[in-house]
Motif scaffolding. Structure first.
Motif, short mmCIF file in Angstrom:
data_model
loop_
_atom_site.label_atom_id
_atom_site.label_comp_id
_atom_site.label_asym_id
_atom_site.label_seq_id
_atom_site.Cartn_x
_atom_site.Cartn_y
_atom_site.Cartn_z
N GLN A 201 0.83 -1.20 0.00
CA GLN A 201 0.00 0.00 0.00
C GLN A 201 0.86 1.25 0.00
N GLU A 202 0.26 2.37 -0.37
CA GLU A 202 0.97 3.64 -0.34
C GLU A 202 1.32 3.99 1.11
N ASP A 204 1.41 5.55 4.55
CA ASP A 204 0.47 6.38 5.29
C ASP A 204 1.23 7.20 6.33
N ASP A 376 5.44 4.71 -13.27
CA ASP A 376 4.61 3.86 -12.40
C ASP A 376 5.47 2.88 -11.61
N LYS A 379 7.37 4.70 -8.82
CA LYS A 379 6.42 5.02 -7.76
C LYS A 379 6.13 3.78 -6.92
N TYR A 380 5.91 2.66 -7.58
CA TYR A 380 5.62 1.41 -6.85
C TYR A 380 6.86 0.93 -6.10
N GLN A 383 7.19 2.81 -2.93
CA GLN A 383 6.22 2.30 -1.98
C GLN A 383 6.67 0.96 -1.40
N THR A 386 9.59 1.48 1.02
CA THR A 386 9.05 2.08 2.25
C THR A 386 8.34 1.02 3.09
N HIS A 387 7.59 0.16 2.43
CA HIS A 387 6.87 -0.92 3.12
C HIS A 387 7.87 -1.87 3.80
#
Length: 441
Positions: A201-202, A204, A376, A379-380, A383, A386-387
């Motif tokens: 997920q993006e 938060d 894209d 960007k993914y 994410q 980061t995850h």
């Protein structure tokens, strides 16, 4: 007559335009073919390497040691140091000699390949390290390879296990730098496979806050560790000096006193204590005690020095994660330029839109699709990294710090206990030996 000349000139210009367009079309086709060939070659190399690494048994014990720093003369009569790196892993035995610069190049390559993730730190660069500096570097290089062995996706990367540990080429730095760079989509799949991720997920507010807190923690820890290192270095130096004075007095000073003062009085070496020919075991025990105390001091300094570099290495991971956003921004700029270029081509369509313009339009449209896919993907990828940081890496780093600290403190405590036991044994033997000796009247 003038019309004929004008027509001839127009025809020549048109011919030149056609030839230019044909040449441009040929160049475009050649570029496309070259890109396809390079991409296919890269994919084949990656598939071959990944197939090899999939066959590796991750549970196979890894033994690796850095030792024997040796000076080597190059052809230009310059001198440099090499370190022997030897051991055994799932691929078999290895033994190579590596310069410090090759360690450094390896780590820089891994930072680029694994953005956001912790890459074990190296000791600082030094010009012609000697004596204690060289011993410290060898110890810290061993900590580096030990940490690499604990992170299997780093250890069994092509850069480390196949090139750094096994290459016989002269320029290992160049070989590492020339390895094909993995494309972003294959790297995403590798990340997902290694960390067993399906959905991402993006970021938060909770994730962002966790990363910010970790960054502040690392920076604050660095400041404290700098102070601790200075204190440990001062303590180590004072304790080293005290130990050297003790052993100088107890070992050499008293031994010299026995030989020069007592022996002429006794005229029998077997009446002496420290230089008694039957007390060689006592002398060996004293030498052992001196060496063991030095190991204890080295471990204290290595602990703090490694902790300090670990914090810096983790911060480097955060910085390399941000580089993904910079790359994404560059690709977005490239995408805008391609879209503007396509607009210009489409505007020219009304005047003279020939075959070459149509091919150019198709090429630009394909480039736009590819660039959009890259945007894209980056960007993914951001994410994804980061995850991994917030859900796995940060918690693991903290846990590893705790386990490492407990292990080092336990080892230090055990060393001090052993040192005290040996010291007690030394004094007990001295008392026993002294009481057993009787000077004849």
């Amino acid at each position: 007559m003038q019309n004929d000349e004008t027509n001839d000139t127009t025809t020549q210009i048109n011919d030149i335009d056609v030839q230019s367009q044909q040449k441009e079309t040929e160049n475009i086709q050649q570029d496309n073919q070259q890109e396809v060939i390079e991409q296919q070659t890269l994919e084949q190399q990656q598939q071959s390497n990944e197939a090899l690494l999939r066959q590796i048994d991750d549970d196979e014990p890894i033994y690796i040691l850095v030792s024997n720093p040796s000076e080597v003369k190059s052809s230009s009569m310059n001198k440099y140091l090499v370190y022997t790196v030897k051991g055994k892993d799932a691929l078999g035995n290895f033994e190579v000699q590596r310069r410090f610069n090759e360690f450094y190049t390896l780590r820089e390559a891994l930072i680029q390949i694994w953005p956001g993730l912790y890459i074990p730190p190296l000791p600082d660069k030094l010009v012609n390290p000697t004596g204690d500096q060289l011993l410290e570097r060898v110890r810290l290089l061993n900590i580096f390879v030990m940490k690499m062995a604990q992170i299997k996706y780093l250890y069994y990367s092509e850069e480390f296990v196949q090139v750094f540990l096994r290459s016989t080429q002269l320029d290992v730095c160049k070989q590492i730098q020339n390895l094909p760079k993995p494309n972003i989509r294959s790297q995403i799949e590798k990340f997902k496979h290694i960390f067993e991720l399906d959905q991402v997920q993006e970021p938060d507010s909770i994730s962002i806050n966790k990363i910010n807190q970790m960054q502040r923690f690392c920076k604050q820890s660095q400041q404290l560790l700098i102070k601790l290192f200075d204190q440990a270095k001062s303590l180590s130096g004072s304790k080293r000096c005290l130990k050297e004075l003790f052993h100088s007095f107890f070992g050499y000073g008293l031994q010299e006193f026995e030989q020069q003062i007592l022996l002429p009085c006794l005229n029998n070496e077997k009446q002496l204590i420290l230089t008694n020919p039957d007390a060689q075991e006592l002398k060996s025990t004293l030498d052992y005690l001196k060496d063991q105390n030095q190991i204890s001091l080295d471990k204290i300094q290595d602990l703090i020095s490694t902790e300090q570099r670990d914090m810096e290495a983790f911060l480097q991971g955060f910085q390399s994660r941000e580089s993904l956003l910079h790359t994404k921004s560059k690709v977005e700029n490239k995408l805008r330029e391609q879209q503007e270029q396509l607009t210009k081509v489409m505007i020219a369509k009304g005047s003279s839109f020939g075959k070459s313009q149509e091919e150019q339009r198709q090429k630009i449209e394909l480039q736009i699709v590819e660039s959009q896919n890259d945007v894209d993907s980056y960007k993914y990828y951001y994410q994804l990294v980061t995850h991994v940081l917030t859900m796995k890496a940060i918690d693991k780093f903290k846990k590893d710090k705790h386990e490492s600290y407990k292990r080092i403190i336990r080892d230090l405590a055990q060393l001090e206990i052993e040192n005290n036991q040996v010291m007690q044994e030394v004094w007990t033997r001295i008392i026993s030996l002294a009481e057993s000796l009787r000077v004849k009247e």
